[in-house]
Design a protein around this motif. Structure first.
Motif, PDB file in Angstrom:
ATOM      1  N   SER A 172       0.835  -1.203   0.000  1.00 38.64           N
ATOM      2  CA  SER A 172       0.000   0.000   0.000  1.00 38.64           C
ATOM      3  C   SER A 172       0.869   1.252   0.000  1.00 38.64           C
ATOM      4  O   SER A 172       0.591   2.215  -0.720  1.00 38.64           O
ATOM      5  CB  SER A 172      -0.923  -0.002   1.212  1.00 38.64           C
ATOM      6  OG  SER A 172      -1.641   1.195   1.290  1.00 38.64           O
ATOM      7  N   ARG A 173       1.918   1.260   0.790  1.00 37.83           N
ATOM      8  CA  ARG A 173       2.824   2.406   0.865  1.00 37.83           C
ATOM      9  C   ARG A 173       3.511   2.630  -0.484  1.00 37.83           C
ATOM     10  O   ARG A 173       3.657   3.759  -0.936  1.00 37.83           O
ATOM     11  CB  ARG A 173       3.865   2.184   1.960  1.00 37.83           C
ATOM     12  CG  ARG A 173       4.665   3.421   2.285  1.00 37.83           C
ATOM     13  CD  ARG A 173       5.582   3.240   3.489  1.00 37.83           C
ATOM     14  NE  ARG A 173       4.829   2.855   4.666  1.00 37.83           N
ATOM     15  CZ  ARG A 173       5.019   1.693   5.323  1.00 37.83           C
ATOM     16  NH1 ARG A 173       5.907   0.831   4.914  1.00 37.83           N
ATOM     17  NH2 ARG A 173       4.292   1.408   6.384  1.00 37.83           N
TER      18      ARG A 173
ATOM     19  N   ARG B 221       2.361   1.715  -3.460  1.00 37.91           N
ATOM     20  CA  ARG B 221       1.354   2.215  -4.411  1.00 37.91           C
ATOM     21  C   ARG B 221       1.087   3.692  -4.185  1.00 37.91           C
ATOM     22  O   ARG B 221       0.972   4.459  -5.142  1.00 37.91           O
ATOM     23  CB  ARG B 221       0.052   1.426  -4.275  1.00 37.91           C
ATOM     24  CG  ARG B 221       0.121   0.065  -4.913  1.00 37.91           C
ATOM     25  CD  ARG B 221      -1.146  -0.713  -4.743  1.00 37.91           C
ATOM     26  NE  ARG B 221      -2.296  -0.017  -5.287  1.00 37.91           N
ATOM     27  CZ  ARG B 221      -3.538  -0.425  -5.132  1.00 37.91           C
ATOM     28  NH1 ARG B 221      -3.797  -1.523  -4.449  1.00 37.91           N
ATOM     29  NH2 ARG B 221      -4.540   0.251  -5.646  1.00 37.91           N
ATOM     30  N   LEU B 222       1.012   4.103  -2.912  1.00 39.84           N
ATOM     31  CA  LEU B 222       0.775   5.513  -2.599  1.00 39.84           C
ATOM     32  C   LEU B 222       1.932   6.366  -3.106  1.00 39.84           C
ATOM     33  O   LEU B 222       1.714   7.441  -3.680  1.00 39.84           O
ATOM     34  CB  LEU B 222       0.573   5.718  -1.098  1.00 39.84           C
ATOM     35  CG  LEU B 222       0.272   7.147  -0.658  1.00 39.84           C
ATOM     36  CD1 LEU B 222      -1.045   7.627  -1.245  1.00 39.84           C
ATOM     37  CD2 LEU B 222       0.248   7.245   0.855  1.00 39.84           C
ATOM     38  N   GLU B 223       3.157   5.909  -2.926  1.00 37.91           N
ATOM     39  CA  GLU B 223       4.322   6.648  -3.406  1.00 37.91           C
ATOM     40  C   GLU B 223       4.331   6.746  -4.931  1.00 37.91           C
ATOM     41  O   GLU B 223       4.712   7.770  -5.489  1.00 37.91           O
ATOM     42  CB  GLU B 223       5.614   6.011  -2.898  1.00 37.91           C
ATOM     43  CG  GLU B 223       5.852   6.214  -1.417  1.00 37.91           C
ATOM     44  CD  GLU B 223       5.906   7.676  -1.023  1.00 37.91           C
ATOM     45  OE1 GLU B 223       6.487   8.492  -1.771  1.00 37.91           O
ATOM     46  OE2 GLU B 223       5.345   8.020   0.037  1.00 37.91           O
TER      47      GLU B 223
ATOM     48  N   ARG C 168       1.659   9.308  -5.791  1.00 37.67           N
ATOM     49  CA  ARG C 168       2.153  10.631  -5.408  1.00 37.67           C
ATOM     50  C   ARG C 168       3.197  11.124  -6.416  1.00 37.67           C
ATOM     51  O   ARG C 168       3.184  12.281  -6.825  1.00 37.67           O
ATOM     52  CB  ARG C 168       2.752  10.586  -4.007  1.00 37.67           C
ATOM     53  CG  ARG C 168       3.173  11.949  -3.488  1.00 37.67           C
ATOM     54  CD  ARG C 168       3.751  11.872  -2.097  1.00 37.67           C
ATOM     55  NE  ARG C 168       2.713  11.543  -1.140  1.00 37.67           N
ATOM     56  CZ  ARG C 168       2.857  10.637  -0.176  1.00 37.67           C
ATOM     57  NH1 ARG C 168       3.969   9.956  -0.048  1.00 37.67           N
ATOM     58  NH2 ARG C 168       1.868  10.408   0.665  1.00 37.67           N
TER      59      ARG C 168
ATOM     60  N   ASP D   5      -0.414  15.243  -1.632  1.00 31.17           N
ATOM     61  CA  ASP D   5      -0.661  14.103  -0.734  1.00 31.17           C
ATOM     62  C   ASP D   5      -2.144  13.767  -0.676  1.00 31.17           C
ATOM     63  O   ASP D   5      -2.532  12.596  -0.699  1.00 31.17           O
ATOM     64  CB  ASP D   5      -0.155  14.407   0.683  1.00 31.17           C
ATOM     65  CG  ASP D   5       1.361  14.420   0.769  1.00 31.17           C
ATOM     66  OD1 ASP D   5       2.020  13.918  -0.166  1.00 31.17           O
ATOM     67  OD2 ASP D   5       1.879  14.939   1.777  1.00 31.17           O
TER      68      ASP D   5
ATOM     69  N   ALA E 228      -3.213  12.169  -3.895  1.00 30.52           N
ATOM     70  CA  ALA E 228      -2.670  10.814  -3.976  1.00 30.52           C
ATOM     71  C   ALA E 228      -3.496   9.859  -3.115  1.00 30.52           C
ATOM     72  O   ALA E 228      -3.822   8.745  -3.539  1.00 30.52           O
ATOM     73  CB  ALA E 228      -1.209  10.797  -3.543  1.00 30.52           C
ATOM     74  N   GLY E 229      -3.868  10.296  -1.920  1.00 29.60           N
ATOM     75  CA  GLY E 229      -4.695   9.461  -1.055  1.00 29.60           C
ATOM     76  C   GLY E 229      -6.065   9.202  -1.657  1.00 29.60           C
ATOM     77  O   GLY E 229      -6.566   8.074  -1.636  1.00 29.60           O
TER      78      GLY E 229
ATOM     79  N   LEU F 144      -5.680   6.758  -4.508  1.00 28.62           N
ATOM     80  CA  LEU F 144      -5.509   5.403  -3.987  1.00 28.62           C
ATOM     81  C   LEU F 144      -6.845   4.843  -3.514  1.00 28.62           C
ATOM     82  O   LEU F 144      -7.163   3.675  -3.757  1.00 28.62           O
ATOM     83  CB  LEU F 144      -4.496   5.385  -2.848  1.00 28.62           C
ATOM     84  CG  LEU F 144      -4.187   4.030  -2.236  1.00 28.62           C
ATOM     85  CD1 LEU F 144      -3.574   3.096  -3.277  1.00 28.62           C
ATOM     86  CD2 LEU F 144      -3.258   4.176  -1.051  1.00 28.62           C
TER      87      LEU F 144
ATOM     88  N   LEU G 159      -9.705   4.058   1.207  1.00 34.70           N
ATOM     89  CA  LEU G 159      -8.429   4.633   1.615  1.00 34.70           C
ATOM     90  C   LEU G 159      -8.066   4.183   3.023  1.00 34.70           C
ATOM     91  O   LEU G 159      -6.921   3.813   3.289  1.00 34.70           O
ATOM     92  CB  LEU G 159      -8.482   6.162   1.543  1.00 34.70           C
ATOM     93  CG  LEU G 159      -7.250   6.912   2.057  1.00 34.70           C
ATOM     94  CD1 LEU G 159      -6.013   6.535   1.247  1.00 34.70           C
ATOM     95  CD2 LEU G 159      -7.487   8.414   2.012  1.00 34.70           C
TER      96      LEU G 159
ATOM     97  N   ARG H  98      -4.729   1.924   3.755  1.00 37.31           N
ATOM     98  CA  ARG H  98      -3.617   2.503   4.510  1.00 37.31           C
ATOM     99  C   ARG H  98      -3.681   2.226   5.997  1.00 37.31           C
ATOM    100  O   ARG H  98      -2.816   2.676   6.743  1.00 37.31           O
ATOM    101  CB  ARG H  98      -3.592   4.011   4.285  1.00 37.31           C
ATOM    102  CG  ARG H  98      -3.385   4.338   2.810  1.00 37.31           C
ATOM    103  CD  ARG H  98      -2.620   5.572   2.523  1.00 37.31           C
ATOM    104  NE  ARG H  98      -1.483   5.807   3.363  1.00 37.31           N
ATOM    105  CZ  ARG H  98      -1.229   6.970   3.960  1.00 37.31           C
ATOM    106  NH1 ARG H  98      -2.037   7.990   3.799  1.00 37.31           N
ATOM    107  NH2 ARG H  98      -0.159   7.135   4.686  1.00 37.31           N
TER     108      ARG H  98
END
Length: 105
Positions: free
Chosen positions: A7-8, A10-12, A15, A32, A35-36, A39, A56, A60
């Motif tokens: 998950s981290r 994918r978020l990066e 972003r 941010d 991006a959230g 996601l 979300l 996360r």
């Protein structure tokens, strides 16, 4: 690799894409938030704000109430000038050759 790491990552990735798209036109916190929300859309496969927030939170490991607020705030700012990400990128494509008008009834 655990679910949190996935998950981290994918978020990066999201972003990084948004940051590359808008460059320095958007504040880092707005990037941010987008991006959230992105996601959340990807995880929830829905465009309903509540479902995006729930997805979300699940993706996360956040509290659903707080994740829903993170999604709702950027979407709710659309009425304020300069708050919409699309407004920062809107550029005219060409000149209009004539005005569109409704046919007479």
């Amino acid at each position: 690799m655990g679910n949190a790491d996935h998950s981290r990552r994918r978020l990066e990735e999201v972003r990084g894409f948004i940051d590359g798209l808008y460059g320095h036109d958007l504040h880092a916190k707005r990037v941010d938030g987008l991006a959230g929300a992105t996601l959340g859309v990807m995880a929830g496969a829905s465009l309903a704000v509540a479902v995006i927030g729930q997805a979300l939170a699940q993706a996360r490991g956040l509290v659903t109430k707080h994740a829903a607020k993170q999604v709702d705030r950027p979407l709710g700012n659309g009425g304020k000038p300069g708050c919409s990400p699309a407004a920062t990128r809107a550029e005219p494509i060409g000149q209009r050759s004539r005005r569109w008008s409704r046919p007479a009834s």
